[in-house]
Design a protein around this motif. Structure first.
Motif, mmCIF file in Angstrom:
data_model
loop_
_atom_site.group_PDB
_atom_site.id
_atom_site.type_symbol
_atom_site.label_atom_id
_atom_site.label_comp_id
_atom_site.label_asym_id
_atom_site.label_seq_id
_atom_site.Cartn_x
_atom_site.Cartn_y
_atom_site.Cartn_z
ATOM 1 N N ILE A 20 -43.283 63.409 4.082
ATOM 2 C CA ILE A 20 -42.064 62.414 3.007
ATOM 3 C C ILE A 20 -42.241 62.392 1.768
ATOM 4 C CG2 ILE A 20 -42.067 59.859 2.649
ATOM 5 C CD1 ILE A 20 -42.441 59.032 6.066
ATOM 6 N N LYS A 77 -41.070 50.924 7.884
ATOM 7 C CA LYS A 77 -40.088 51.997 8.360
ATOM 8 C C LYS A 77 -38.792 51.667 8.170
ATOM 9 C CE LYS A 77 -38.007 54.214 13.155
ATOM 10 N NZ LYS A 77 -38.915 54.063 13.578
ATOM 11 N N SER A 117 -39.164 55.810 -0.061
ATOM 12 C CA SER A 117 -39.151 56.297 1.135
ATOM 13 C C SER A 117 -41.233 56.831 0.665
ATOM 14 C CB SER A 117 -38.844 57.531 1.715
ATOM 15 O OG SER A 117 -38.804 58.909 0.087
ATOM 16 N N CYS A 121 -46.372 55.585 2.246
ATOM 17 C CA CYS A 121 -47.321 56.057 3.106
ATOM 18 C C CYS A 121 -48.278 55.340 2.759
ATOM 19 C CB CYS A 121 -47.110 57.867 2.336
ATOM 20 S SG CYS A 121 -45.234 58.727 2.544
ATOM 21 N N TYR A 182 -38.464 60.076 11.661
ATOM 22 C CA TYR A 182 -38.805 59.438 11.469
ATOM 23 C C TYR A 182 -37.988 58.084 12.053
ATOM 24 C CZ TYR A 182 -41.011 55.374 8.657
ATOM 25 O OH TYR A 182 -42.033 54.391 7.260
ATOM 26 N N ILE A 186 -40.878 58.020 14.745
ATOM 27 C CA ILE A 186 -42.940 56.518 14.066
ATOM 28 C C ILE A 186 -42.209 55.935 14.330
ATOM 29 C CG2 ILE A 186 -43.882 57.173 12.116
ATOM 30 C CD1 ILE A 186 -44.018 59.792 13.429
#
Length: 405
Positions: A20, A77, A117, A121, A182, A186
């Motif tokens: 990502i 998310k 996005s 992280c 994703y 995830i």
């Protein structure tokens, strides 16, 4: 919580978040070899196309500024997936554009999606691994991410043989693949996401990051300014890399990726040292070493250009060191900075990223504006930024132990 535990034990977790984070450098670096071709095709100056990089940095910072706090509210998310959707759509739209103004606008929107996005992280890693291990784990994510700038210009040069539009089609396909993984594999890492968005607290959350004190001092804010200055060296080079190598020194589109890759390879080497040495040496001491190395390299670049002996073979090693030393600086700075926050980690990460990319875009625009067929102003800006970073690093005290508040 069982899903989070499984994530922490999976070797693929860091690989995924590295994929990502890689969206940012891919979007910036893959089309660097195409900048002269785009300028020629659209009958505009190379500076106008160069500026799309600075505009991308602005959008990237905006996306991270809002995406981080929103991920603290409704979860990582939703924000990450929404950003990937924006990135995919705008990448296809850029590939179908034929005017530089359209590309400039779309690059800002694309970057906002990229910022949404990627900002999740660091916060997600913080969610999964906790404050003690998060810094080292994120250094691993950074290492994975750094592979992309090595291959991105070569990939862009290869796709350029088709046309420059193929580069953005590839970016759309890449981001779409990450989005699919994703959504399907995830889980949400936020421990207590809220069902609704509340925009009112966003500025408040960022203000809390800015005013956060450690031992009575605004150490997180000092770290932000220090990283802004240090990474400003990288951003100045990144924004003007095509101008330096392909226009000023007439390097070919096939040779450019090789010269660019040397910077990243040295950065990976420095990042490897950071990952290993952070276990036994205080991160702040390591980043001071990195900043000193960067400062001497920037001084060398400035003196070479000022004395008018800046041949390509002379400046390349200094650029490699000035840019690559970021691998010693940013992982250590991130580890120290994020350790100050047990709450609002997303906001803290967003504030850092927003500051870095916004200042980088400003420095990039300034360096382009002052270009006068000489690299002296550009290298002067890089040297000044490095000097400021070194001063701030020595103002910030070396702390030991756990710092999260």
């Amino acid at each position: 919580m069982n899903k989070i535990k499984l994530l922490s034990e999976s070797k693929n977790t860091l690989l995924f978040f590295g994929a990502i984070v890689a969206i940012g450098p891919l979007a910036m670096d893959a089309y660097l070899p195409a900048i002269p071709s785009i300028a020629k095709e659209m009958n505009t100056s190379i500076i106008s196309v160069n500026n799309t990089l600075s505009y991308f940095l602005v959008g990237y910072g905006i996306g991270q500024f809002f995406g981080g706090p929103l991920s603290d509210q409704i979860g990582r998310k939703k924000i990450g997936a929404f950003g990937l959707i924006i990135f995919v759509i705008t990448s296809f739209l850029i590939a179908s554009s034929n005017q530089i103004l359209n590309i400039q606008i779309l690059r800002v929107i694309q970057a906002i999606g990229g910022g949404f996005s990627t900002v999740i992280c660091l916060a997600s890693v913080r969610d999964i691994y906790g404050p003690v291990d998060a810094g080292r784990k994120y250094a691993v994510v950074s290492m994975i991410m750094l592979i992309c700038p090595v291959i991105a210009p070569s990939l862009g040069s290869f796709l350029l043989k088709i046309n420059w539009q193929a580069i953005f089609i590839f970016l759309a396909i890449y981001a779409g693949s990450v989005l699919f993984f994703y959504l399907n594999f995830i889980p949400e890492t936020h421990s207590n996401p809220q069902p609704k968005i509340n925009l009112n607290p966003i500025l408040k959350q960022h203000f809390q990051v800015i005013k956060h004190r450690v031992n009575g001092r605004l150490l997180p804010l000092l770290y932000i300014f220090m990283v802004m200055s240090a990474v400003g060296v990288l951003m100045c080079f990144l924004t003007n890399s095509s101008l330096i190598y392909m226009e000023f020194y007439s390097v070919s589109a096939s040779t450019f990726p090789v010269l660019f890759a040397f910077n990243v390879i040295f950065m990976i080497f420095c990042t490897t040292i950071s990952i290993k040495k952070m276990k036994i040496i205080n991160p702040h001491k390591l980043l001071r070493i990195g900043l000193i190395i960067q400062g001497f390299a920037c001084l060398g670049l400035f003196l070479l250009e000022w004395s008018e002996i800046a041949k390509l073979e002379y400046i390349v090693p200094f650029i490699i060191i000035a840019v690559g030393s970021i691998g010693l600086i940013t992982p250590c700075a991130s580890a120290m900075f994020i350790s100050f926050f047990s709450k609002n980690a997303g906001s803290a990460s967003a504030m850092m990223s927003f500051s870095v990319f916004t200042s980088g875009s400003i420095l990039g625009l300034i360096s382009g504006a002052v270009f006068n067929n000489s690299l002296t102003p550009l290298f002067g800006i890089m040297l000044s930024a490095s000097i400021v970073a070194n001063i701030l690093a020595h103002v910030i005290p070396v702390l030991d132990g756990k710092y999260q508040m």
